[in-house]
Every structure is written in structure tokens, then in C-alpha cells.
Design a protein around this motif. Structure first.
Motif, mmCIF file in Angstrom:
data_model
loop_
_atom_site.group_PDB
_atom_site.id
_atom_site.type_symbol
_atom_site.label_atom_id
_atom_site.label_comp_id
_atom_site.label_asym_id
_atom_site.label_seq_id
_atom_site.Cartn_x
_atom_site.Cartn_y
_atom_site.Cartn_z
ATOM 1 N N PRO A 52 56.094 33.123 42.986
ATOM 2 C CA PRO A 52 55.425 32.219 42.039
ATOM 3 C C PRO A 52 54.764 31.044 42.761
ATOM 4 C CG PRO A 52 57.763 31.799 42.044
ATOM 5 C CD PRO A 52 57.535 32.975 42.960
ATOM 6 N N ASP A 53 53.793 30.473 42.133
ATOM 7 C CA ASP A 53 53.141 29.258 42.624
ATOM 8 C C ASP A 53 52.766 28.458 41.382
ATOM 9 O OD1 ASP A 53 51.826 27.264 43.937
ATOM 10 O OD2 ASP A 53 50.314 28.555 44.851
ATOM 11 N N PRO A 54 53.778 27.818 40.762
ATOM 12 C CA PRO A 54 53.547 27.161 39.468
ATOM 13 C C PRO A 54 52.443 26.101 39.494
ATOM 14 C CG PRO A 54 55.881 27.269 39.977
ATOM 15 C CD PRO A 54 55.146 27.718 41.198
ATOM 16 N N ALA A 55 52.301 25.415 40.601
ATOM 17 C CA ALA A 55 51.302 24.339 40.649
ATOM 18 C C ALA A 55 49.876 24.884 40.674
ATOM 19 C CB ALA A 55 51.546 23.457 41.867
ATOM 20 N N ASN A 56 49.706 26.016 41.308
ATOM 21 C CA ASN A 56 48.353 26.551 41.501
ATOM 22 C C ASN A 56 48.129 27.922 40.862
ATOM 23 O OD1 ASN A 56 47.619 24.336 43.264
ATOM 24 N ND2 ASN A 56 49.012 25.275 44.722
ATOM 25 N N GLY A 57 49.187 28.518 40.375
ATOM 26 C CA GLY A 57 49.071 29.884 39.891
ATOM 27 C C GLY A 57 49.012 30.809 41.089
ATOM 28 N N ASN A 58 49.347 32.035 40.890
ATOM 29 C CA ASN A 58 49.315 32.984 42.001
ATOM 30 C C ASN A 58 48.404 34.129 41.605
ATOM 31 O OD1 ASN A 58 49.735 34.953 43.904
ATOM 32 N ND2 ASN A 58 51.925 34.596 44.064
ATOM 33 N N GLY A 66 63.564 35.099 34.209
ATOM 34 C CA GLY A 66 63.227 33.690 34.368
ATOM 35 C C GLY A 66 64.398 32.752 34.217
ATOM 36 N N GLY A 106 66.136 33.212 37.556
ATOM 37 C CA GLY A 106 65.213 33.190 38.689
ATOM 38 C C GLY A 106 65.440 34.293 39.707
#
Length: 149
Positions: free
Chosen positions: A95-101, A137, A140
Motif C-alpha cells: 500500500p501507499d496511502p499517501a500517494n496511492g499505488n 484490512g 493488516g
């Protein structure tokens, strides 16, 4: 007398107009129209003891809409209620919550064991995605993945 004839006429029209009604056709956009033409498929590999089994199929329905489907033998641990299905470019959930993946495509939560369908968003190319990931989720961790071949 005219009122009686008018009332009889209106009642007759009401009966005639309703007599040819058929059962309503329910169109559910979350399920394929007709059988899927399977493009790629894979079997789930269990992870973290979730008991993930069954297979995933990526295919197109008779109207050209793309779906991911799970076989009737699909199962995983559903007690948490937060198992989400992703298409991924690898077997690892990154995942890359800040930037989206861009290497992950969320398709939605798993609601039940057995056959499931997930609509691929219109305009999305699935050619780069090589795996289906079951991600829990709430804790995790991955519950399983299937390599699409």
C-alpha cells in the motif's frame, strides 16, 4: 347511466392494461450478463492460516464488461468482515496511502464464501495485473493470493 358506463369503461381499461404485465426484469450490474469468457485464471494460495481456497477468473461477459469472479469452491476467513480484493502486479500487497499505488486496484470487499463477482471499472486495463490479493484490512495481513495465468 353515463356515469355507470364511464366507470365500467375505466375499470375495463384498468384490467386490460394490467393483464399483459410480465414480471419485472431486474438488471444487476454487479453480475455478468451471460457466461464469462475466461481470459486468465489462478488458484488461491492460503496465507496466514486464513483457509483461502478456490480459484479466481478474469473474464468478459456477453456485453463486453470485464469481471473478476471467484469459483463456487472459494472460501477464506470472513469473520473480520474486512477482506478486500485487489488486483496487483505482484503477490505482495504494497500500500501507499499517501500517494496511492498504481500497482494495486481495489475491487471491493468479499461478502461471502462461494461464487463472487467483482466489476472491473470501465476503462481500466487489467493486462498489467498478475495477481489477485485477499487483504484483511482490520489486522493488516494477506489472507491469500492467486496468480493469474
Amino acid at each position: 347511466m353515463k356515469k355507470v358506463l364511464l366507470l365500467f369503461y375505466v375499470a375495463f381499461l384498468g384490467l386490460v392494461s394490467c393483464s399483459d404485465d410480465t414480471d419485472p426484469v431486474v438488471i444487476d450490474p454487479t453480475v455478468p450478463s451471460g457466461p464469462l469468457s475466461i481470459q486468465r485464471m489462478g488458484s488461491f494460495v492460503d496465507q496466514n492460516g486464513a483457509g483461502s481456497t478456490g480459484s479466481a477468473n478474469l473474464g468478459v461477459d456477453s456485453k463486453g464488461k470485464e469481471f473478476l469472479s471467484f469459483s463456487s469452491s472459494f472460501n477464506t476467513a470472513l469473520a473480520t468482515g474486512t477482506v478486500t480484493v485487489f488486483l496487483s502486479t505482484s503477490a505482495t500487497f504494497t500500500p501507499d496511502p499517501a500517494n496511492g499505488n498504481p500497482n494495486l486496484l481495489a475491487l471491493g470487499p468479499v461478502r461471502k464464501a462461494g461464487e463472487n463477482f467483482f466489476t472491473i471499472p470501465t476503462g481500466t486495463s487489467t493486462s498489467k495485473y498478475t495477481h489477485v490479493i485477499l487483504w484483511c484490512g482490520s489486522v493488516g495481513i494477506p489472507f491469500g493470493n492467486a496468480r493469474l495465468q
